[in-house]
Design an enzyme around this catalytic site. Structure first.
Site, PDB file in Angstrom:
ATOM      1  N   HIS A  78       0.811  -1.220   0.000  1.00  0.00           N
ATOM      2  CA  HIS A  78       0.000   0.000   0.000  1.00  0.00           C
ATOM      3  C   HIS A  78       0.846   1.273   0.000  1.00  0.00           C
ATOM      4  O   HIS A  78       1.936   1.324   0.548  1.00  0.00           O
ATOM      5  CB  HIS A  78      -0.930   0.003   1.215  1.00  0.00           C
ATOM      6  CG  HIS A  78      -0.215  -0.115   2.537  1.00  0.00           C
ATOM      7  ND1 HIS A  78       0.346   0.955   3.186  1.00  0.00           N
ATOM      8  CD2 HIS A  78       0.030  -1.191   3.319  1.00  0.00           C
ATOM      9  CE1 HIS A  78       0.897   0.565   4.324  1.00  0.00           C
ATOM     10  NE2 HIS A  78       0.726  -0.743   4.419  1.00  0.00           N
ATOM     11  N   ASP A  79       0.342   2.279  -0.683  1.00  0.00           N
ATOM     12  CA  ASP A  79       0.926   3.627  -0.705  1.00  0.00           C
ATOM     13  C   ASP A  79       2.290   3.688  -1.387  1.00  0.00           C
ATOM     14  O   ASP A  79       3.031   4.663  -1.201  1.00  0.00           O
ATOM     15  CB  ASP A  79       1.028   4.199   0.713  1.00  0.00           C
ATOM     16  CG  ASP A  79      -0.303   4.199   1.438  1.00  0.00           C
ATOM     17  OD1 ASP A  79      -1.211   4.926   0.998  1.00  0.00           O
ATOM     18  OD2 ASP A  79      -0.446   3.465   2.440  1.00  0.00           O
ATOM     19  N   GLY A 110       5.088  -1.434   2.088  1.00  0.00           N
ATOM     20  CA  GLY A 110       4.287  -0.224   1.983  1.00  0.00           C
ATOM     21  C   GLY A 110       5.100   1.052   2.014  1.00  0.00           C
ATOM     22  O   GLY A 110       6.162   1.128   2.625  1.00  0.00           O
TER      23      GLY A 110
END
Length: 277
Positions: A127-128, A145
């Site tokens: 994520h991100d 992430g």
């Protein structure tokens, strides 16, 4: 209401949720799943058993192979369950078992992938993350992430990139390397824990860098990492190499302008492992 272009070909055994947008000449194979917030650009191919879900935008010409899951929820215990996003650029290939997560509620809410990338089997993007263009993630690569992977980076099989790490442009990371700190552009990084084994000379040559500029970049590299005073050395090198090589200045500026929380991967040896500074 689902918006499906007239030229799209969707197998009757696939499931496309109401609300999805399917571009021209898309092909969706049997047993695929496409979520209601998904946008597929023109000429996207989903092979059988591919999954695209979440608020995910897939650029034109991408191919998603069987058992890949693109746009799954972030793997974070801090995520509050809100709808976050994933944007994938044009002409990316996501091979079997690839997973790319959307952003998280606590990390900016978006994962971004550039153009012309190759994600080989079972590689993962957390994520991100921000992934540049013309990047290769080989089989079983894991990117944690919030990591940033700049353009033309190659991550070899089984390499693991720690969360929040920044890998500079055209770096090469060897197989099974465990990367816990930032990597300068053009570096060649190996081993676990990872250390720099020099510059990615092969990649630099293939990109068209002249022999004379390569020599200058080598001199800058040696000047920066001559001792433990990396930042001070880079600051001095900024003036010394000004106007001589864009690539050398790119490395120097990377060292001086880093904003992340990780340290910097520095030269080492297989005998004693990597160092950070």
């Amino acid at each position: 209401m689902t918006d499906v272009a007239g030229s799209a070909r969707i197998d009757k055994r696939a499931f496309v949720e109401d609300g999805a947008i399917i571009g021209e000449n898309c092909e969706i194979g049997p047993f695929c799943y496409v979520g209601r917030d998904v946008v597929l650009g023109d000429d996207v191919t989903l092979m059988h058993h591919a999954v695209v879900e979440g608020r995910t935008d897939i650029g034109a010409g991408c191919r998603v192979f069987p058992m890949a899951i693109i746009g799954g929820e972030p793997q974070s215990i801090r995520h509050d369950g809100s709808l976050t996003t994933l944007k994938v650029g044009k002409n990316c290939t996501m091979r079997e078992g690839v997973t790319i997560n959307t952003g998280s509620s606590h990390g900016g809410g978006k994962t971004v992938v550039g153009d012309n990338n190759l994600f080989l089997a079972n590689s993962h993007v957390g994520h991100d993350c921000v992934i540049g263009s013309n990047v290769v993630l080989s089989n079983n690569v894991m990117v944690g992430g919030h990591a940033i992977i700049d353009d033309r980076v190659i991550l070899s099989g089984g390499a693991a990139i720690h969360q929040f790490v920044h890998v500079g442009r055209q770096a090469f990371v060897g197989g099974l390397a465990g990367v816990v700190n930032d990597i300068i552009p053009y570096a060649m990084v190996v081993d676990n824990p990872a250390f720099m084994g020099g510059l990615n000379v092969v990649g630099m040559t293939r990109s068209g860098m002249s022999r004379s500029e390569l020599h200058i970049v080598r001199k800058a590299y040696k000047a920066i990492f001559a001792d433990g005073r990396v930042r001070e050395n880079a600051s001095a090198a900024r003036d010394a190499f000004a106007g001589q090589s864009d690539a050398a200045l790119e490395i120097i500026d990377f060292v001086l302008n880093r904003e992340g929380e990780r340290a910097l991967t520095t030269p080492g040896s297989r005998r004693r492992g990597g160092e950070t500074g």
